[in-house]
Design a protein around this motif. Structure first.
Motif, PDB file in Angstrom:
ATOM      1  N   LEU B  42     -10.140  -7.645   6.613  1.00 39.66           N
ATOM      2  CA  LEU B  42     -10.467  -6.444   7.307  1.00 39.66           C
ATOM      3  C   LEU B  42      -9.531  -5.358   7.292  1.00 39.66           C
ATOM      4  O   LEU B  42      -9.418  -4.299   6.924  1.00 39.66           O
ATOM      5  N   PHE B  43      -8.112  -5.846   7.375  1.00 38.24           N
ATOM      6  CA  PHE B  43      -7.068  -4.997   7.550  1.00 38.24           C
ATOM      7  C   PHE B  43      -6.746  -4.469   5.913  1.00 38.24           C
ATOM      8  O   PHE B  43      -6.497  -3.285   5.835  1.00 38.24           O
ATOM      9  N   SER B  45      -8.844  -4.146   3.529  1.00 37.93           N
ATOM     10  CA  SER B  45      -9.788  -3.223   3.195  1.00 37.93           C
ATOM     11  C   SER B  45      -9.522  -1.933   3.683  1.00 37.93           C
ATOM     12  O   SER B  45      -9.976  -0.910   3.024  1.00 37.93           O
ATOM     13  N   ILE B  46      -9.140  -1.945   4.928  1.00 38.02           N
ATOM     14  CA  ILE B  46      -8.982  -0.414   5.383  1.00 38.02           C
ATOM     15  C   ILE B  46      -7.568   0.308   5.015  1.00 38.02           C
ATOM     16  O   ILE B  46      -7.652   1.483   4.577  1.00 38.02           O
ATOM     17  N   ILE B  47      -6.607  -0.685   4.539  1.00 34.75           N
ATOM     18  CA  ILE B  47      -5.487  -0.075   3.834  1.00 34.75           C
ATOM     19  C   ILE B  47      -5.933   0.445   2.536  1.00 34.75           C
ATOM     20  O   ILE B  47      -5.530   1.456   2.138  1.00 34.75           O
ATOM     21  N   TYR B  48      -6.555  -0.452   2.227  1.00 34.32           N
ATOM     22  CA  TYR B  48      -7.362  -0.007   0.599  1.00 34.32           C
ATOM     23  C   TYR B  48      -7.960   1.307   0.849  1.00 34.32           C
ATOM     24  O   TYR B  48      -7.610   2.387  -0.095  1.00 34.32           O
ATOM     25  N   ALA B  49      -8.835   1.496   1.916  1.00 33.04           N
ATOM     26  CA  ALA B  49      -9.558   2.825   1.980  1.00 33.04           C
ATOM     27  C   ALA B  49      -8.516   3.846   2.123  1.00 33.04           C
ATOM     28  O   ALA B  49      -8.851   5.090   1.447  1.00 33.04           O
ATOM     29  N   PHE B  50      -7.442   3.733   3.059  1.00 33.46           N
ATOM     30  CA  PHE B  50      -6.530   4.961   3.229  1.00 33.46           C
ATOM     31  C   PHE B  50      -5.844   5.226   1.924  1.00 33.46           C
ATOM     32  O   PHE B  50      -5.681   6.458   1.694  1.00 33.46           O
TER      33      PHE B  50
END
Lengths: 263, 314
Positions: B42-43, B45-50
């Protein structure tokens, strides 16, 4: 400002109570206490819990205010000043000045946990009497040696056993060179094994001529060391006399039934 | 940082001649492995999205040590420290006043706390800023006389606004601390002939600090972030400078991220400071002091190497 340490008249009582009453709200805890403690005397107060003996002890150094009657320490009225027939409450600073001369030892020791044993003993001489730190440290070390704890000077209270803490507490009270020592059940919170050490220190103190008022459940100590003994119940003095007489041959029925349970 | 939370430290020593040491297979915590994998996924994927968003990340390092930003960091720290000093001193004073037997002082303290806690700090800042509408001059007789508007600099306005508001919150924290100290301590101190003031300073407050410090750490971190409000009284600090740079460089959102990163750095530094203050006031309360962070890291490293050693043996 100088406290009168030398006893002008050795015959005058150190503590004198005349009809002392104390109420907490509607509850009357002391219902007229009359007694006298002579200089250099070991005066024992015994009685069931709730009889008012601790309250009376706390009245002596004005931790509790007397509601009625008169209480004198070394000839001076406790907590008040009498002018004519009017009583004036003493200021906090005046009360503090009188408390310097009265040492107190508590059931739960009440050592200052953030200070070492040595610092506990030094605190009041430095802060209250303004004695220099080096001199106070020397004197504190002597007092710790006197109570048999010279090697524990650097320990915090949490690193000491109950008996050791209580002996530090006695040294702390002695550091102010009091003329009167109050003991509020000093051994009641201790393991039976540790009681002896504290009583030994108190016995030494008594032999050195200190005036002591001791609230206690240690009948052995009262009989051996005590000069006078008072049995209190429900806020009144039931029986008083020499400890040996009261403890071995109690006259009053209430005293007999109490002693039959504790002895 | 794996889910392996094995706490045993090496093989247990058994005295010679005693029973054989137990060698059992430890319980396997499969749930920990699964949850760690899910959390990490999850972590990431959030970094990736940003990272994929329409944000010019390059602008953040470009300006991270910009002179204006560094000046802003300095001003933010200054404001935080000074406001907290006002807050803590005022808070202790108010707490003592509230616990006082004197009905006048205790009601004044009660009223102060009621007022300053009950109104928004932003409103208080604006009121301090506009006090020139009420008082045209400040006149301290022969010592000092000036127009109110030139006396009240942005820094002073910000300090008064934040500090006096903070004092109301600190008062309750300090009161809780003072009440947490056993009454026997006060009695013992009084029985030794110590005055109220000495008892408070030497006996009660040092013990109350154990209760006061942790929530005060909270307040400091809160204060650090609340300083971003003082741009309304024309005081420039980190947030204001970041905003300014954002407008002139055409990277406004990026500069908010930059400011957020700086706030995180500062709170981390403050947390370490708090740890050491707590350790100082813990003296005497437990038989041995807790380890410092460095000692703990070292201990962890040692136990890790021990564990790999036993693993190899097994």
């Amino acid at each position: 400002m100088t406290a009168n340490v030398t006893r002008v008249d050795s015959g005058a009582p150190m503590v004198k109570a005349e009809g002392v009453h104390k109420s907490f709200g509607p509850v009357e805890v002391l219902k007229g206490i009359d007694l006298e403690v002579r200089p250099s005397e070991v005066f024992c107060l015994i009685g069931p819990s709730g009889s008012g003996k601790s309250t009376f002890l706390r009245c002596i150094n004005h931790l509790e205010k007397v509601s009625a009657g008169r209480l004198y320490v070394d000839g001076e009225l406790v907590g008040y000043r009498q002018k004519g027939d009017k009583l004036y409450e003493l200021k906090d600073s005046e009360v503090a000045l009188k408390r310097r001369d009265i040492g107190m030892v508590f059931q739960r020791f009440n050592l200052f946990p953030h200070m070492t044993a040595l610092e506990n003993v030094m605190e009041a001489p430095v802060q209250v009497k303004g004695i220099g730190r080096t001199q106070a440290r020397e004197r504190a070390a002597q007092l710790l040696e006197r109570v048999g704890l010279a090697d524990k000077a650097g320990n915090y209270p949490s690193q000491l056993s109950g008996g050791q803490q209580q002996r530090v507490a006695i040294a702390r009270a002695l550091a102010m060179e009091p003329k009167l020592m109050l003991f509020d059940e000093p051994t009641s919170a201790l393991d039976p094994e540790l009681v002896g050490d504290v009583l030994d220190v108190m016995r030494d103190l008594a032999e050195s001529g200190m005036t002591m008022v001791v609230v206690t459940h240690e009948m052995g100590f009262a009989r051996e060391v005590g000069d006078s003994l008072v049995f209190m119940d429900e806020g009144v003095v039931v029986e008083s006399g020499h400890p040996r007489d009261v403890l071995t041959n109690p006259q009053h029925e209430r005293t007999q039934s109490f002693l039959s349970k504790v002895l | 940082m794996t889910a392996d939370i094995d706490k045993t430290a090496g093989p247990e020593r058994v005295p010679p001649g005693g029973p054989e040491a137990i060698k059992a297979i430890p319980v396997r915590h499969y749930g920990r492995y699964v949850s760690a994998v899910v959390a990490i996924a999850l972590f990431v994927s959030i970094i990736y999205a940003f990272a994929q968003g329409k944000i010019n990340w390059g602008a953040v390092p470009d300006y991270f040590f910009d002179d204006r930003i560094l000046k802003g960091v300095g001003q933010t720290m200054l404001l935080t420290v000074l406001s907290m000093v006002i807050g803590i001193v005022g808070g202790i004073l108010l707490a003592v006043m509230r616990l006082s037997k004197n009905p006048v002082t205790s009601s004044i303290a009660w009223f102060y706390i009621w007022f300053f806690r009950g109104t928004p700090v932003l409103v208080q800042l604006v009121v301090w800023f506009n006090l020139g509408l009420v008082f045209e001059y400040i006149n301290l007789g022969p010592i000092y006389k000036d127009y109110w508007s030139s006396f009240m600099t942005p820094l002073l306005t910000a300090l008064l606004g934040l500090g006096l508001n903070e004092a109301a919150y600190m008062a309750e924290i300090c009161r809780a601390g003072l009440l947490s100290v056993d009454e026997g301590q006060t009695e013992a101190s009084h029985a030794l002939g110590m005055s109220h003031g000495k008892t408070l300073r030497r006996i009660v407050i040092p013990q109350a600090m154990r209760v006061i410090v942790p929530p005060t750490g909270n307040e400091v971190i809160n204060m650090l972030k609340t300083t971003s409000l003082v741009s309304v009284v024309q005081f420039a600090e980190l947030f204001r400078y970041a905003q300014d740079i954002g407008q002139s460089s055409g990277a406004p959102v990026e500069m908010y991220f930059l400011a957020a990163a700086w706030y995180l750095v500062l709170t981390s530094v403050l947390s370490v400071g708090q740890y050491y203050i707590e350790r100082y006031y813990a003296r005497g309360s437990s038989r041995s002091l807790p380890d410092t962070p460095f000692q703990r890291i070292r201990a962890n490293m040692l136990s890790l190497s021990n564990r790999s050693g036993t693993g190899a043996n097994a």
